[in-house]
Structures are given as C-alpha cells and as structure tokens.
Scaffold this motif. Structure first.
Motif, PDB file in Angstrom:
ATOM      1  N   LYS A   1       5.128   2.572   5.747  1.00 23.02           N
ATOM      2  CA  LYS A   1       4.351   3.625   6.407  1.00 23.02           C
ATOM      3  C   LYS A   1       5.215   4.819   6.821  1.00 23.02           C
ATOM      4  O   LYS A   1       4.773   5.964   6.798  1.00 23.02           O
ATOM      5  CB  LYS A   1       3.657   3.011   7.633  1.00 23.02           C
ATOM      6  CG  LYS A   1       2.928   3.977   8.540  1.00 23.02           C
ATOM      7  CD  LYS A   1       1.551   4.271   8.046  1.00 23.02           C
ATOM      8  CE  LYS A   1       0.796   5.188   9.004  1.00 23.02           C
ATOM      9  NZ  LYS A   1      -0.356   5.798   8.367  1.00 23.02           N
TER      10      LYS A   1
ATOM     11  N   ASP B   1       6.902  -1.474  17.071  1.00 22.06           N
ATOM     12  CA  ASP B   1       6.454  -2.859  17.264  1.00 22.06           C
ATOM     13  C   ASP B   1       4.943  -2.945  17.138  1.00 22.06           C
ATOM     14  O   ASP B   1       4.407  -3.882  16.539  1.00 22.06           O
ATOM     15  CB  ASP B   1       6.878  -3.372  18.647  1.00 22.06           C
ATOM     16  CG  ASP B   1       8.339  -3.793  18.657  1.00 22.06           C
ATOM     17  OD1 ASP B   1       8.856  -4.151  17.585  1.00 22.06           O
ATOM     18  OD2 ASP B   1       8.954  -3.760  19.733  1.00 22.06           O
ATOM     19  N   ALA B   2       4.254  -1.949  17.728  1.00 22.30           N
ATOM     20  CA  ALA B   2       2.784  -1.948  17.659  1.00 22.30           C
ATOM     21  C   ALA B   2       2.339  -1.869  16.203  1.00 22.30           C
ATOM     22  O   ALA B   2       1.409  -2.565  15.789  1.00 22.30           O
ATOM     23  CB  ALA B   2       2.223  -0.775  18.461  1.00 22.30           C
ATOM     24  N   MET B   3       3.023  -1.027  15.441  1.00 24.90           N
ATOM     25  CA  MET B   3       2.688  -0.879  14.032  1.00 24.90           C
ATOM     26  C   MET B   3       2.825  -2.215  13.306  1.00 24.90           C
ATOM     27  O   MET B   3       1.954  -2.631  12.547  1.00 24.90           O
ATOM     28  CB  MET B   3       3.650   0.160  13.450  1.00 24.90           C
ATOM     29  CG  MET B   3       3.253   0.697  12.126  1.00 24.90           C
ATOM     30  SD  MET B   3       4.294   2.091  11.726  1.00 24.90           S
ATOM     31  CE  MET B   3       3.320   3.421  12.351  1.00 24.90           C
ATOM     32  N   ARG B   4       3.945  -2.890  13.565  1.00 27.69           N
ATOM     33  CA  ARG B   4       4.161  -4.193  12.926  1.00 27.69           C
ATOM     34  C   ARG B   4       3.117  -5.195  13.402  1.00 27.69           C
ATOM     35  O   ARG B   4       2.606  -5.990  12.610  1.00 27.69           O
ATOM     36  CB  ARG B   4       5.559  -4.718  13.260  1.00 27.69           C
ATOM     37  CG  ARG B   4       6.660  -3.926  12.579  1.00 27.69           C
ATOM     38  CD  ARG B   4       8.024  -4.363  13.079  1.00 27.69           C
ATOM     39  NE  ARG B   4       8.300  -5.754  12.753  1.00 27.69           N
ATOM     40  CZ  ARG B   4       9.196  -6.500  13.387  1.00 27.69           C
ATOM     41  NH1 ARG B   4       9.905  -5.993  14.365  1.00 27.69           N
ATOM     42  NH2 ARG B   4       9.399  -7.757  13.036  1.00 27.69           N
ATOM     43  N   ALA B   5       2.806  -5.153  14.684  1.00 30.89           N
ATOM     44  CA  ALA B   5       1.814  -6.093  15.218  1.00 30.89           C
ATOM     45  C   ALA B   5       0.433  -5.819  14.634  1.00 30.89           C
ATOM     46  O   ALA B   5      -0.395  -6.714  14.527  1.00 30.89           O
ATOM     47  CB  ALA B   5       1.776  -5.998  16.746  1.00 30.89           C
ATOM     48  N   LEU B   6       0.181  -4.571  14.255  1.00 28.85           N
ATOM     49  CA  LEU B   6      -1.144  -4.211  13.734  1.00 28.85           C
ATOM     50  C   LEU B   6      -1.183  -4.243  12.204  1.00 28.85           C
ATOM     51  O   LEU B   6      -2.040  -3.629  11.585  1.00 28.85           O
ATOM     52  CB  LEU B   6      -1.554  -2.829  14.248  1.00 28.85           C
ATOM     53  CG  LEU B   6      -1.768  -2.750  15.760  1.00 28.85           C
ATOM     54  CD1 LEU B   6      -1.995  -1.325  16.202  1.00 28.85           C
ATOM     55  CD2 LEU B   6      -2.934  -3.615  16.184  1.00 28.85           C
ATOM     56  N   GLY B   7      -0.225  -4.935  11.610  1.00 29.25           N
ATOM     57  CA  GLY B   7      -0.330  -5.210  10.185  1.00 29.25           C
ATOM     58  C   GLY B   7       0.202  -4.128   9.262  1.00 29.25           C
ATOM     59  O   GLY B   7      -0.193  -4.057   8.107  1.00 29.25           O
ATOM     60  N   THR B   8       1.074  -3.260   9.769  1.00 23.25           N
ATOM     61  CA  THR B   8       1.638  -2.229   8.894  1.00 23.25           C
ATOM     62  C   THR B   8       3.151  -2.378   8.869  1.00 23.25           C
ATOM     63  O   THR B   8       3.779  -2.515   9.909  1.00 23.25           O
ATOM     64  CB  THR B   8       1.290  -0.825   9.425  1.00 23.25           C
ATOM     65  OG1 THR B   8      -0.096  -0.794   9.688  1.00 23.25           O
ATOM     66  CG2 THR B   8       1.630   0.243   8.406  1.00 23.25           C
ATOM     67  N   ASP B   9       3.716  -2.308   7.673  1.00 24.61           N
ATOM     68  CA  ASP B   9       5.159  -2.375   7.546  1.00 24.61           C
ATOM     69  C   ASP B   9       5.732  -0.975   7.776  1.00 24.61           C
ATOM     70  O   ASP B   9       5.409  -0.052   7.033  1.00 24.61           O
ATOM     71  CB  ASP B   9       5.500  -2.865   6.123  1.00 24.61           C
ATOM     72  CG  ASP B   9       6.996  -3.054   5.933  1.00 24.61           C
ATOM     73  OD1 ASP B   9       7.751  -2.711   6.851  1.00 24.61           O
ATOM     74  OD2 ASP B   9       7.385  -3.538   4.856  1.00 24.61           O
ATOM     75  N   PRO B  10       6.578  -0.796   8.809  1.00 21.32           N
ATOM     76  CA  PRO B  10       7.114   0.548   9.085  1.00 21.32           C
ATOM     77  C   PRO B  10       7.891   1.130   7.898  1.00 21.32           C
ATOM     78  O   PRO B  10       7.957   2.344   7.746  1.00 21.32           O
ATOM     79  CB  PRO B  10       8.043   0.337  10.281  1.00 21.32           C
ATOM     80  CG  PRO B  10       7.656  -0.958  10.873  1.00 21.32           C
ATOM     81  CD  PRO B  10       7.065  -1.782   9.776  1.00 21.32           C
TER      82      PRO B  10
ATOM     83  N   SER C   1       9.171   3.724  22.501  1.00 23.52           N
ATOM     84  CA  SER C   1       7.869   3.563  23.173  1.00 23.52           C
ATOM     85  C   SER C   1       7.057   2.438  22.517  1.00 23.52           C
ATOM     86  O   SER C   1       5.850   2.363  22.680  1.00 23.52           O
ATOM     87  CB  SER C   1       7.089   4.882  23.150  1.00 23.52           C
ATOM     88  OG  SER C   1       6.894   5.298  21.817  1.00 23.52           O
ATOM     89  N   GLU C   2       7.752   1.584  21.798  1.00 25.62           N
ATOM     90  CA  GLU C   2       7.173   0.368  21.187  1.00 25.62           C
ATOM     91  C   GLU C   2       6.091   0.652  20.148  1.00 25.62           C
ATOM     92  O   GLU C   2       5.305  -0.219  19.813  1.00 25.62           O
ATOM     93  CB  GLU C   2       6.624  -0.578  22.270  1.00 25.62           C
ATOM     94  CG  GLU C   2       7.716  -1.155  23.158  1.00 25.62           C
ATOM     95  CD  GLU C   2       7.226  -2.236  24.084  1.00 25.62           C
ATOM     96  OE1 GLU C   2       6.269  -1.959  24.819  1.00 25.62           O
ATOM     97  OE2 GLU C   2       7.800  -3.327  24.079  1.00 25.62           O
ATOM     98  N   GLN C   3       6.054   1.885  19.640  1.00 25.32           N
ATOM     99  CA  GLN C   3       5.052   2.172  18.607  1.00 25.32           C
ATOM    100  C   GLN C   3       5.400   1.492  17.278  1.00 25.32           C
ATOM    101  O   GLN C   3       4.512   1.162  16.500  1.00 25.32           O
ATOM    102  CB  GLN C   3       4.940   3.684  18.388  1.00 25.32           C
ATOM    103  CG  GLN C   3       4.325   4.395  19.580  1.00 25.32           C
ATOM    104  CD  GLN C   3       4.249   5.894  19.375  1.00 25.32           C
ATOM    105  OE1 GLN C   3       3.749   6.373  18.374  1.00 25.32           O
ATOM    106  NE2 GLN C   3       4.749   6.645  20.330  1.00 25.32           N
TER     107      GLN C   3
ATOM    108  N   PRO D   1       0.809  -1.213   0.000  1.00 24.51           N
ATOM    109  CA  PRO D   1       0.000   0.000   0.000  1.00 24.51           C
ATOM    110  C   PRO D   1       0.849   1.274   0.000  1.00 24.51           C
ATOM    111  O   PRO D   1       1.954   1.285   0.530  1.00 24.51           O
ATOM    112  CB  PRO D   1      -0.753  -0.129   1.334  1.00 24.51           C
ATOM    113  CG  PRO D   1       0.155  -0.908   2.215  1.00 24.51           C
ATOM    114  CD  PRO D   1       0.935  -1.835   1.330  1.00 24.51           C
TER     115      PRO D   1
END
Lengths: 274, 252
Positions: B134, B122-131, B118-120, B30
């Motif tokens: 994005k 990791d959160a992004m990766r966990a929520l299905g977005t490739d940093p 602040s693990e954002q 995307p």
C-alpha cells in the motif's frame, strides 16, 4: 449472549509467550486463555507490556518464544499474508485511535469493509449503510466527511471504536482507550465499549491503566430499552469479566474483580485502591 | 571489537529485506493504482518547478564557466556539445536525483514516520493491508517512472539555459549551439542518462520508506528519520553514480 457452546470456545490463548526488544523485556512467559463472550481487562502501568500483549495477540509482534492462538488457530509463526484472514475477524482500537490522517472519517470506517478480502466484495451502498450505522452507534454520524485532524481526542477514539466494530468481529481489542482523556469523556468511551460488547455480543480485551474502566466493564450492562448502561449485581448478569495485572512483562494477577480487590500484592493494590 | 559495525550492518540488512520484499511484490496483487498516480503527481508534477529551476541554472552556469576556458583555445563553438554531455551524463541525473531526494525522500520518510509513531502502520496491518503493497510499492513505482522524466526535462531546460548564454553573451548562432550538441550524443550517453535516474529512484524511494517505517520515538524520531533519509539517499546516489560512471566510461 451467545450459545452455551460458543461461550466455551477459546478466542485468544497465550502459552508461555516471551518477547524482548533489545534489552527491554516486554512479555515474560505470559499465559492465559480468553473464552468467547468474555471480557478481559488488563491493568498495568506504562511500559508493563500491555500494548505488546495486544499487538502479539494479532501477530503485529512475533513472540521470541511461546505460542499464541487467535480464534482457535495458532498464529505464532504465520506469515503476514496468512494472518490477514484471521485479523479481519478481530477489531482493534489503537491507543490514539490509529485513524488514517489522509482519509475522511467515513473512509476510515469503510476501510476494513473495503480492504479485508475475506469474502465477496461488499457493494458500495451496503458499505455506506454500514459505515453510517457504525458511526451512529458512537453518535458521530455527522462527522462522516470530516478528517481525523478536525476531531477531538475523544471523538477520534469513538471513530476508532466504529472502525474496530464495523465488521462485527467476535473479538475486539482496545489499547488504552481512555488514555489522555478527561474523566467524563473517558467514561463515555468505556460506556460505548460496554454497549458494543452487549449489543454485538463480542469478547473484549481491554488494556488500560484506569481501574474505573474495568469496574464499568465488570458491573454495567447496556440496556437497549433505556439506551443507557445499568448497574447489575456482579455474578448475576451472565457477564464474565476477568482482570489481569501486568508488571514488567509478567502477568502478576489473573482473576475476578472480587479477587482483585482482596489481593494483598502491593503492586496490584496500587491499581485498585486510589 | 567490531561492535560498532553491528548497527549499520543490521540496518543495511533490514534495508535489503525491505527492498527485496518491495521488488518481489511489485507484480503481486493487490495493486493500489490510485496511490501510484497520486504519488506520481506529488513526486513528478510537484517536483517539476524546482527541477526545472535547478536544470536551468546549472546549464547557464556551466556555459558561463566553459565559455571563458574555451575562448582561450578559440573553441567557443564547442560549448553546446560540452554542456550537453555534462548535463546528460552527470549533472542532469545527479542534480535532479539530489533535489528529489531532498524533496521526496524526506517527504516519504516524514509521512511514513508520522504514520508509524501514530500507529497507523499497525492499524493498516491490523485492517488487512500490507504496508509494503500500500505504501512502499506505489512510491517506488512512482519515483522510478517520474525521476527519469524529470531528468529529461532538467536536461532540456539546462540546455536552454546554456543556449541563452551562448546566444546573448557568446554571440553563437542557434544552429552552432544546438546541432553539434545534438550530434555529440551517442547511444551510451542516452542509456546512462536514463539508467542513472531510474536506479537513483529506487534509492530515493526505498531509503525514504525504510527510514519512515523504522521510525521510533515520537515526533523527534520523525525529524531524525527525515534527516537520515535525505543524507543517506544523497550519499548512495553519489556512490552509485561513481559506480555506474565507471561502468559506462569503460563501455564507451
């Protein structure tokens, strides 16, 4: 609770998983298996490998050796892109909530609905309805337009729980959900986690250093009629809570609460007797 | 024996991996166009005033310095072409890139670094977005588009600064400043004047992203990442400038 055959299904399985960062060993030949609908509480002091265990479970960290299965599928060598569909079926609450500072609370909770492309896209009003539902669940529907920076630590965790559970995943992972919170707020957070488990019938893996968190998860159930947690006699409630204790990357204990309390291991007893 | 080289070589390798993934995924869905436009606004519009200011004063100062030397040879009327060539070939691209490195590479490194600790991320990766998709690619595209544009603006305003000195101090008529300045420019000058900022943009954005995403060690780590990003980006800007300069001088 779910169907009987669903109970037998494995949601998370580690087989001899090891992981090291330079000289530090984070996971040392860890093996366990978690079934659907089961609650697992991982106790351990800081640096014992709890967070690494949780991150390895969803492929955020790759093990140096050993194998990991998530929701029945092996993820050990999967590429990041191929992990996204599986991760969309797992909720995660990170230690400080892991909320995106640049997005409002509402957008944070909507994020998994809008970005996890596992099926047809969800209509905007349906997203909004589910976001409001998820926030009402954690009693924070009034914070929809606020930003994470405006919330207290406890509120950020609650929004994190809403975000982790908004897609109604079969497995939710919690990384030290009560770390750094006062005891009252900490109990509120664990009560919400137990409520989430019982209302949505999810499997939980909770990493924590507070034994009380595990006690609540093991002995309390959410009563939808009263809207509160009620104490239930262990073993008679259909609840299945397994405790695990980690020390320097090794899994040194795995068993029920009773077995945990009867353990003579000096490290294990440090968590139970305080 | 060569242990001291291990860390920088490993870091360079990680940087190349990140750059490779970012460049490889540019055309892959995307696409986060909202983020691209937002970054263009932050990098381009946000950097406009400082870049204009630097451009203006560099043009002004070059003209002042040159005017004295040129007066000795009675060649004051050559000041326009000289300022133009210096600005278009060298100072415009390099000064703009260094300013934007200070502003943008640090901004990117601290923003991504804070998100990392602040693990954002990791959160992004966990929520299905490739940093990479994005965060890295929008910043890379935005910088690659905006830096050449900012350089053009810096060049123009620099020429204007030079003109003020030429007109008011050297009493040079405006046609004697602008016409030869415009005529001296060749295709080669324009290409290097635009290719350089385009290349520098990748250094600035990717170095900023690399140090941001590598951040460890809490808020102190964010500070360290920010400083390193600016220093390393500036060093690479000068190295690449020398390399490109050599290629274009030979071509000319």
């Amino acid at each position: 609770m779910g169907a009987t055959n669903g109970q037998q299904q494995s949601v998370l399985r580690f087989e001899n998983v090891s992981l090291a960062f330079d000289e530090t060993i984070a996971l040392d030949r860890v093996s366990f298996e978690q079934k659907a609908g089961e609650t697992r509480v991982v106790l351990g002091q800081a640096g014992s490998g709890k967070t690494s265990l949780l991150k390895t479970a969803i492929g955020l960290l790759k093990p140096d050796s050993g194998r990991v299965w998530l929701l029945g599928e092996e993820i050990t060598n999967r590429s990041e892109h191929d992990l996204f569909p599986l991760r969309s079926r797992v909720g995660v609450l990170f230690q400080e909530g892991g909320l995106f500072d640049s997005l409002s609370v509402g957008d944070n909770v909507a994020y998994p609905l809008e970005n996890q492309q596992t099926g047809p896209s969800i209509a905007p009003d349906e997203v909004e309805r589910r976001v409001v539902d998820a926030l009402s669940f954690v009693e924070l529907e009034h914070t929809l337009d606020k930003f994470p920076g405006e919330l207290s630590g406890g509120m950020r965790r609650r929004v994190g729980i809403a975000r982790a559970s908004v897609t109604e995943p079969p497995l939710v992972l919690y990384d030290s959900p009560t770390a750094g919170l006062d005891p009252i707020t900490a109990n509120t957070i664990v009560a919400l986690i137990a409520k989430e488990r019982d209302v949505r019938d999810t499997a939980n893996l909770m990493v924590t250093y507070r034994y009380q968190d595990g006690e609540i998860m093991a002995n309390f159930r959410y009563n939808p009629e009263s809207g509160h947690l009620v104490h239930v006699a262990a073993g008679s409630n259909g609840l299945s809570t397994t405790f695990m204790v980690m020390e320097e990357g090794r899994l040194v204990f795995e068993g029920s609460q009773k077995e945990l309390e009867e353990s003579n291991d000096p490290y294990v007893t440090r968590f139970v007797r305080h | 024996m060569l242990d001291f080289l291990k860390l920088p070589v490993a870091a360079f390798q990680d940087f190349l991996v990140l750059s490779g993934r970012a460049l490889n995924n540019v055309f892959r869905a995307p696409h986060y166009w909202d983020d691209v436009f937002q970054q263009m606004d932050i990098i381009g519009v946000g950097g406009l005033s400082i870049v204009s200011l630097i451009g203006f004063f560099s043009g002004l100062v070059i003209t002042m310095q040159m005017s004295r030397s040129l007066a000795e040879y009675g060649a004051v009327d050559q000041v326009g072409p000289i300022v133009m060539l210096i600005l278009v070939r060298e100072l415009g691209p390099v000064l703009t890139a260094v300013m934007i490195a200070g502003r943008t590479a640090s901004g990117i490194a601290s923003e991504l670094g804070s998100m990392k600790v602040s693990e954002q991320i990791d959160a992004m990766r966990a929520l299905g977005t490739d940093p990479i998709q994005k965060l890295v690619i929008p910043r890379m595209i935005a910088t690659a588009v905006m830096l050449p544009l900012l350089t053009i603006i810096a060049d123009l305003i620099g020429m204007l600064g030079g003109f003020l000195i030429a007109y008011f101090t050297l009493r040079l008529p405006s046609t004697e400043y602008w016409t030869p300045a415009y005529q001296i420019l060749e295709y080669n000058d324009l290409v290097q004047g635009l290719l350089k900022p385009f290349m520098f943009a990748f250094i600035i954005s990717l170095v900023g992203c690399y140090y941001g995403l590598q951040t460890t060690g809490g808020t102190q780590g964010v500070g360290r990442a920010t400083t390193q990003a600016v220093v390393v980006a500036c060093v690479w800007i000068f190295i690449l400038d020398a390399l490109l300069g050599r290629i274009f001088v030979h071509m000319g």
